[in-house]
Design a protein around this motif. Structure first.
Motif, PDB file in Angstrom:
ATOM      1  N   ARG A   3       3.832  19.004   8.761  1.00  0.00           N
ATOM      2  CA  ARG A   3       3.950  18.776   7.324  1.00  0.00           C
ATOM      3  C   ARG A   3       2.658  18.125   6.827  1.00  0.00           C
ATOM      4  NH1 ARG A   3       9.387  19.284   5.838  1.00  0.00           N
ATOM      5  NH2 ARG A   3      10.798  19.406   7.614  1.00  0.00           N
ATOM      6  N   LYS A   4       1.839  18.916   6.152  1.00  0.00           N
ATOM      7  CA  LYS A   4       0.551  18.418   5.707  1.00  0.00           C
ATOM      8  C   LYS A   4       0.663  17.444   4.552  1.00  0.00           C
ATOM      9  CE  LYS A   4      -2.217  22.372   7.219  1.00  0.00           C
ATOM     10  NZ  LYS A   4      -3.190  23.416   6.815  1.00  0.00           N
ATOM     11  N   TRP A   5       1.820  17.396   3.902  1.00  0.00           N
ATOM     12  CA  TRP A   5       1.970  16.491   2.770  1.00  0.00           C
ATOM     13  C   TRP A   5       2.370  15.086   3.211  1.00  0.00           C
ATOM     14  CZ3 TRP A   5       6.841  14.503   2.720  1.00  0.00           C
ATOM     15  CH2 TRP A   5       7.854  15.251   3.327  1.00  0.00           C
ATOM     16  N   LEU A   6       2.792  14.930   4.465  1.00  0.00           N
ATOM     17  CA  LEU A   6       3.302  13.639   4.905  1.00  0.00           C
ATOM     18  C   LEU A   6       2.190  12.587   4.987  1.00  0.00           C
ATOM     19  CD1 LEU A   6       5.802  12.127   5.768  1.00  0.00           C
ATOM     20  CD2 LEU A   6       5.383  12.865   8.126  1.00  0.00           C
ATOM     21  N   VAL A   7       1.032  12.958   5.533  1.00  0.00           N
ATOM     22  CA  VAL A   7      -0.075  12.004   5.670  1.00  0.00           C
ATOM     23  C   VAL A   7      -0.577  11.524   4.307  1.00  0.00           C
ATOM     24  CG1 VAL A   7      -2.440  11.682   6.489  1.00  0.00           C
ATOM     25  CG2 VAL A   7      -0.763  12.842   7.937  1.00  0.00           C
ATOM     26  N   PRO A   8      -0.901  12.422   3.359  1.00  0.00           N
ATOM     27  CA  PRO A   8      -1.322  11.910   2.042  1.00  0.00           C
ATOM     28  C   PRO A   8      -0.238  11.110   1.333  1.00  0.00           C
ATOM     29  CG  PRO A   8      -1.093  14.304   2.007  1.00  0.00           C
ATOM     30  CD  PRO A   8      -1.045  13.883   3.422  1.00  0.00           C
ATOM     31  N   LEU A   9       1.035  11.453   1.554  1.00  0.00           N
ATOM     32  CA  LEU A   9       2.116  10.683   0.939  1.00  0.00           C
ATOM     33  C   LEU A   9       2.137   9.259   1.485  1.00  0.00           C
ATOM     34  CD1 LEU A   9       4.611  10.518  -0.863  1.00  0.00           C
ATOM     35  CD2 LEU A   9       5.966  11.363   1.076  1.00  0.00           C
ATOM     36  N   LEU A  10       2.002   9.112   2.804  1.00  0.00           N
ATOM     37  CA  LEU A  10       1.986   7.783   3.404  1.00  0.00           C
ATOM     38  C   LEU A  10       0.757   6.986   2.960  1.00  0.00           C
ATOM     39  CD1 LEU A  10       3.170   8.606   7.037  1.00  0.00           C
ATOM     40  CD2 LEU A  10       4.502   7.560   5.184  1.00  0.00           C
ATOM     41  N   LEU A  11      -0.396   7.640   2.899  1.00  0.00           N
ATOM     42  CA  LEU A  11      -1.607   6.943   2.450  1.00  0.00           C
ATOM     43  C   LEU A  11      -1.497   6.550   0.989  1.00  0.00           C
ATOM     44  CD1 LEU A  11      -4.395   9.071   4.200  1.00  0.00           C
ATOM     45  CD2 LEU A  11      -3.581   6.792   4.825  1.00  0.00           C
ATOM     46  N   LEU A  12      -0.886   7.405   0.182  1.00  0.00           N
ATOM     47  CA  LEU A  12      -0.700   7.075  -1.228  1.00  0.00           C
ATOM     48  C   LEU A  12       0.267   5.895  -1.388  1.00  0.00           C
ATOM     49  CD1 LEU A  12      -1.524   7.976  -4.073  1.00  0.00           C
ATOM     50  CD2 LEU A  12       0.483   9.469  -4.095  1.00  0.00           C
ATOM     51  N   ALA A  13       1.314   5.872  -0.552  1.00  0.00           N
ATOM     52  CA  ALA A  13       2.244   4.741  -0.580  1.00  0.00           C
ATOM     53  C   ALA A  13       1.542   3.451  -0.159  1.00  0.00           C
ATOM     54  CB  ALA A  13       3.434   5.027   0.324  1.00  0.00           C
ATOM     55  N   LEU A  14       0.687   3.551   0.856  1.00  0.00           N
ATOM     56  CA  LEU A  14      -0.064   2.376   1.311  1.00  0.00           C
ATOM     57  C   LEU A  14      -1.015   1.885   0.224  1.00  0.00           C
ATOM     58  CD1 LEU A  14      -0.727   0.463   3.669  1.00  0.00           C
ATOM     59  CD2 LEU A  14      -2.429   2.134   4.430  1.00  0.00           C
ATOM     60  N   LEU A  15      -1.672   2.823  -0.457  1.00  0.00           N
ATOM     61  CA  LEU A  15      -2.576   2.457  -1.547  1.00  0.00           C
ATOM     62  C   LEU A  15      -1.807   1.781  -2.680  1.00  0.00           C
ATOM     63  CD1 LEU A  15      -5.596   2.796  -2.410  1.00  0.00           C
ATOM     64  CD2 LEU A  15      -4.868   4.841  -3.648  1.00  0.00           C
ATOM     65  N   THR A  16      -0.627   2.299  -2.971  1.00  0.00           N
ATOM     66  CA  THR A  16       0.210   1.709  -4.024  1.00  0.00           C
ATOM     67  C   THR A  16       0.611   0.277  -3.664  1.00  0.00           C
ATOM     68  OG1 THR A  16       1.066   3.904  -4.591  1.00  0.00           O
ATOM     69  CG2 THR A  16       2.314   1.997  -5.371  1.00  0.00           C
ATOM     70  N   CYS A  18      -1.001  -1.719  -1.711  1.00  0.00           N
ATOM     71  CA  CYS A  18      -2.213  -2.538  -1.776  1.00  0.00           C
ATOM     72  C   CYS A  18      -2.482  -2.999  -3.206  1.00  0.00           C
ATOM     73  CB  CYS A  18      -3.398  -1.749  -1.232  1.00  0.00           C
ATOM     74  SG  CYS A  18      -4.968  -2.639  -1.270  1.00  0.00           S
ATOM     75  N   PHE A  19      -2.345  -2.077  -4.165  1.00  0.00           N
ATOM     76  CA  PHE A  19      -2.568  -2.430  -5.563  1.00  0.00           C
ATOM     77  C   PHE A  19      -1.402  -3.225  -6.137  1.00  0.00           C
ATOM     78  CE2 PHE A  19      -5.456   1.465  -5.679  1.00  0.00           C
ATOM     79  CZ  PHE A  19      -6.601   0.690  -5.565  1.00  0.00           C
ATOM     80  N   TRP A  21       0.147  -5.552  -4.559  1.00  0.00           N
ATOM     81  CA  TRP A  21      -0.186  -6.937  -4.221  1.00  0.00           C
ATOM     82  C   TRP A  21      -1.193  -7.497  -5.223  1.00  0.00           C
ATOM     83  CZ3 TRP A  21       0.809 -11.319  -1.922  1.00  0.00           C
ATOM     84  CH2 TRP A  21      -0.235 -12.233  -1.703  1.00  0.00           C
ATOM     85  N   GLY A  22      -2.092  -6.643  -5.707  1.00  0.00           N
ATOM     86  CA  GLY A  22      -3.107  -7.098  -6.646  1.00  0.00           C
ATOM     87  C   GLY A  22      -2.557  -7.522  -7.993  1.00  0.00           C
ATOM     88  N   VAL A  23      -1.367  -7.022  -8.362  1.00  0.00           N
ATOM     89  CA  VAL A  23      -0.790  -7.387  -9.662  1.00  0.00           C
ATOM     90  C   VAL A  23       0.391  -8.349  -9.528  1.00  0.00           C
ATOM     91  CG1 VAL A  23      -1.524  -5.244 -10.751  1.00  0.00           C
ATOM     92  CG2 VAL A  23       0.721  -5.356  -9.672  1.00  0.00           C
ATOM     93  N   THR A  24       0.833  -8.599  -8.300  1.00  0.00           N
ATOM     94  CA  THR A  24       1.989  -9.489  -8.121  1.00  0.00           C
ATOM     95  C   THR A  24       1.647 -10.740  -7.315  1.00  0.00           C
ATOM     96  OG1 THR A  24       2.688  -8.207  -6.172  1.00  0.00           O
ATOM     97  CG2 THR A  24       3.655  -7.603  -8.299  1.00  0.00           C
ATOM     98  N   GLY A  25       1.029 -10.585  -6.153  1.00  0.00           N
ATOM     99  CA  GLY A  25       0.791 -11.731  -5.287  1.00  0.00           C
ATOM    100  C   GLY A  25      -0.624 -12.268  -5.302  1.00  0.00           C
ATOM    101  N   ILE A  60      -8.878  -3.545 -10.754  1.00  0.00           N
ATOM    102  CA  ILE A  60      -8.611  -2.227 -10.174  1.00  0.00           C
ATOM    103  C   ILE A  60      -7.110  -2.032  -9.963  1.00  0.00           C
ATOM    104  CG2 ILE A  60      -8.924  -0.812  -8.106  1.00  0.00           C
ATOM    105  CD1 ILE A  60     -11.707  -1.901  -7.874  1.00  0.00           C
ATOM    106  N   SER A  61      -6.435  -3.076  -9.513  1.00  0.00           N
ATOM    107  CA  SER A  61      -4.994  -2.987  -9.286  1.00  0.00           C
ATOM    108  C   SER A  61      -4.251  -2.726 -10.593  1.00  0.00           C
ATOM    109  CB  SER A  61      -4.486  -4.274  -8.636  1.00  0.00           C
ATOM    110  OG  SER A  61      -5.124  -4.506  -7.391  1.00  0.00           O
ATOM    111  N   ALA A  62      -4.614  -3.454 -11.648  1.00  0.00           N
ATOM    112  CA  ALA A  62      -3.992  -3.228 -12.949  1.00  0.00           C
ATOM    113  C   ALA A  62      -4.326  -1.838 -13.484  1.00  0.00           C
ATOM    114  CB  ALA A  62      -4.437  -4.307 -13.938  1.00  0.00           C
ATOM    115  N   GLY A  63      -5.564  -1.397 -13.270  1.00  0.00           N
ATOM    116  CA  GLY A  63      -5.962  -0.068 -13.731  1.00  0.00           C
ATOM    117  C   GLY A  63      -5.220   1.044 -13.013  1.00  0.00           C
TER     118      GLY A  63
END
Length: 273
Positions: A3-16, A18-19, A21-25, A60-63
């Motif tokens: 499933r080629k969509w699984l890796v970008p989905l996980l990376l996108l979730a990780l990026l989300t 990360c950001f 944390w930038g707007v909450t913690g 960047i997190s807010a953006g």
């Protein structure tokens, strides 16, 4: 199956995350100065500060969530309007098909970015104006695909037989047409999110966004306009992070959409019912 969509989905979730944390913690706000002017990245300010002393990582997190929110709003509009009009045109035919097809062709023939700039300058700097402008130019390609797919399904023998035996419009769409259209419509709506993020950043770069909101395009514009930026090290933490975040997020969305499209072609129709 791979499933080629699984890796970008996980990376996108990780990026989300990360950001998120930038707007909450994260201890520094995205709107107010929290350090000195143009401080280099350190333990206190992970990506440094801009010329006003505002933390880059917080901005960047807010953006990210601003761009994502605009993209999701445009995708929802595209899903509803583009999908609805495309299915209506393909299923009803006649004058409805002719009128909707004409509107689709008109919008597809218009150069989007110049017209967006003119409309944005006329309507003023507002987040909701950006949403409506981007959404208005996003539904036509999806409606064209939905129309073509609906016509193809409508002409199949089992659909014709169901209609002859008294199947109504809603029954045919819900039973025979919908389960093949919804996955394609969902994937196309998801693709709109990535395009909307780029369009929002482009309009913000040109000064057509809300000046009080944090946007990647506005961050890039302010950095580029700073005198002597490239003769210093400031660009490495002021310009590169928002550009990298913009490229990475849109790339992951594009890879996710491409993987889902390939999955649909391979597993059709069993995996998308």
């Amino acid at each position: 199956m791979r499933r080629k969509w699984l890796v970008p989905l996980l990376l996108l979730a990780l990026l989300t995350l990360c950001f998120l944390w930038g707007v909450t913690g994260y201890p520094h706000p995205a709107q107010l100065p929290s350090g000195g002017s143009l401080e280099a990245p350190d333990a206190a300010h992970w990506l440094g500060t801009d010329n006003l002393g505002v933390d880059i990582y917080a901005q960047i997190s807010a953006g990210f969530f601003r761009s994502l929110g605009i993209g999701l709003a445009a995708a929802a509009f595209t899903f509803a309007v583009g999908g609805g009009l495309g299915i209506l045109a393909g299923f009803a035919g006649g004058w409805a098909d002719a009128l909707i097809s004409f509107l689709i062709q008109v919008l597809l023939a218009i150069p989007q970015l110049p017209v967006m700039i003119v409309i944005g300058a006329f309507l003023g700097q507002s987040t909701w104006n950006l949403v409506w402008i981007i959404a208005a130019f996003s539904w036509a390609p999806v409606a064209r695909q939905m129309r073509a797919k609906t016509i193809s399904i409508r002409r199949r023998d089992y659909v014709q037989m169901a209609r002859l035996y008294g199947g109504g419009t809603w029954y045919l769409i819900r039973t025979h047409i919908g389960h093949e259209l919804w996955p394609l419509l969902t994937i196309n709506a998801l693709a709109v999110v990535g395009r909307a993020i780029l369009q929002e950043s482009s309009l913000a770069f040109l000064g057509l966004s809300d000046p009080l909101a944090r946007s990647w395009g506005m961050m890039i514009a302010r950095a580029v306009d700073f005198p002597g930026l490239y003769r210093t090290d400031f660009w490495t933490w002021w310009l590169l992070p928002p550009v990298g975040a913009l490229v990475l997020s849109t790339l992951l969305l594009r890879l996710l959409v491409g993987g889902l499209e390939e999955q649909q072609r391979r597993d059709k129709p069993c995996c998308w019912k």
